[in-house]
Write a protein that holds these residues in place. Structure first.
Motif, PDB file in Angstrom:
ATOM      1  N   THR A  86       0.854  -1.182   0.000  1.00 17.65           N
ATOM      2  CA  THR A  86       0.000   0.000   0.000  1.00 17.65           C
ATOM      3  C   THR A  86       0.891   1.233   0.000  1.00 17.65           C
ATOM      4  OG1 THR A  86      -1.744  -1.186   1.163  1.00 17.65           O
ATOM      5  CG2 THR A  86      -1.845   1.220   1.224  1.00 17.65           C
ATOM      6  N   ILE A  87       0.574   2.163  -0.905  1.00 17.74           N
ATOM      7  CA  ILE A  87       1.411   3.338  -1.122  1.00 17.74           C
ATOM      8  C   ILE A  87       0.576   4.602  -0.975  1.00 17.74           C
ATOM      9  CG2 ILE A  87       2.817   4.547  -2.842  1.00 17.74           C
ATOM     10  CD1 ILE A  87       3.378   1.749  -4.045  1.00 17.74           C
ATOM     11  N   ALA A  92       5.646   3.662   0.772  1.00 21.52           N
ATOM     12  CA  ALA A  92       4.921   2.552   1.372  1.00 21.52           C
ATOM     13  C   ALA A  92       4.335   2.970   2.715  1.00 21.52           C
ATOM     14  CB  ALA A  92       5.844   1.350   1.554  1.00 21.52           C
ATOM     15  N   VAL A  93       3.118   2.516   2.973  1.00 19.20           N
ATOM     16  CA  VAL A  93       2.452   2.786   4.246  1.00 19.20           C
ATOM     17  C   VAL A  93       2.920   1.736   5.247  1.00 19.20           C
ATOM     18  CG1 VAL A  93       0.234   2.908   5.436  1.00 19.20           C
ATOM     19  CG2 VAL A  93       0.448   3.799   3.107  1.00 19.20           C
ATOM     20  N   HIS A  94       3.535   2.180   6.334  1.00 14.67           N
ATOM     21  CA  HIS A  94       4.021   1.268   7.372  1.00 14.67           C
ATOM     22  C   HIS A  94       3.114   1.270   8.602  1.00 14.67           C
ATOM     23  CE1 HIS A  94       7.842   0.479   5.366  1.00 14.67           C
ATOM     24  NE2 HIS A  94       7.815   1.758   5.014  1.00 14.67           N
ATOM     25  N   ASP A  95       2.349   2.345   8.768  1.00 14.33           N
ATOM     26  CA  ASP A  95       1.496   2.478   9.945  1.00 14.33           C
ATOM     27  C   ASP A  95       0.143   3.039   9.517  1.00 14.33           C
ATOM     28  OD1 ASP A  95       0.265   2.987  12.371  1.00 14.33           O
ATOM     29  OD2 ASP A  95       1.937   4.146  13.194  1.00 14.33           O
ATOM     30  N   LYS A 120      -2.230   4.015  11.178  1.00 21.38           N
ATOM     31  CA  LYS A 120      -2.685   5.108  12.046  1.00 21.38           C
ATOM     32  C   LYS A 120      -2.333   6.473  11.461  1.00 21.38           C
ATOM     33  CE  LYS A 120      -2.241   2.392  16.242  1.00 21.38           C
ATOM     34  NZ  LYS A 120      -1.496   2.224  17.503  1.00 21.38           N
ATOM     35  N   LEU A 121      -1.384   6.508  10.528  1.00 23.24           N
ATOM     36  CA  LEU A 121      -0.984   7.774   9.914  1.00 23.24           C
ATOM     37  C   LEU A 121      -1.911   8.179   8.772  1.00 23.24           C
ATOM     38  CD1 LEU A 121       2.887   7.244   9.857  1.00 23.24           C
ATOM     39  CD2 LEU A 121       1.502   8.471  11.558  1.00 23.24           C
ATOM     40  N   LEU A 122      -2.813   7.295   8.369  1.00 26.38           N
ATOM     41  CA  LEU A 122      -3.763   7.605   7.302  1.00 26.38           C
ATOM     42  C   LEU A 122      -4.968   8.337   7.879  1.00 26.38           C
ATOM     43  CD1 LEU A 122      -3.708   4.243   5.342  1.00 26.38           C
ATOM     44  CD2 LEU A 122      -2.527   6.362   4.753  1.00 26.38           C
ATOM     45  N   ARG A 123      -5.515   9.244   7.091  1.00 28.56           N
ATOM     46  CA  ARG A 123      -6.677  10.035   7.502  1.00 28.56           C
ATOM     47  C   ARG A 123      -7.793   9.874   6.472  1.00 28.56           C
ATOM     48  NH1 ARG A 123      -4.719   9.639  11.691  1.00 28.56           N
ATOM     49  NH2 ARG A 123      -3.276  11.070  12.662  1.00 28.56           N
ATOM     50  N   PRO A 124      -9.049  10.022   6.910  1.00 31.75           N
ATOM     51  CA  PRO A 124     -10.152   9.972   5.955  1.00 31.75           C
ATOM     52  C   PRO A 124      -9.909  10.958   4.810  1.00 31.75           C
ATOM     53  CG  PRO A 124     -11.003   9.945   8.182  1.00 31.75           C
ATOM     54  CD  PRO A 124      -9.527  10.207   8.289  1.00 31.75           C
TER      55      PRO A 124
END
Length: 48
Positions: free
Chosen positions: A15-16, A21-24, A26-30
């Motif tokens: 996932t990018i 690359a997304v490692h966490d 929790k760092l993603l936001r709506p």
């Protein structure tokens, strides 16, 4: 062995977000746009 394409062939995905690359998650936001790379293509998604 470190080739990401080998992992994709084994059934994993990457996932990018913003080219990294997304490692966490929790760092993603709506509303964030992400891409999920698979062996045979890419899925574009929006985080809800």
């Amino acid at each position: 062995m470190l080739d990401p394409q080998l992992l994709l062939r084994r059934g994993y995905s990457i996932t990018i977000k913003d080219g990294h690359a997304v490692h966490d998650p929790k760092l993603l936001r709506p509303g964030d746009l992400i891409q999920t790379r698979l062996e045979k293509g890419t899925i574009k998604s929006t985080v809800i």
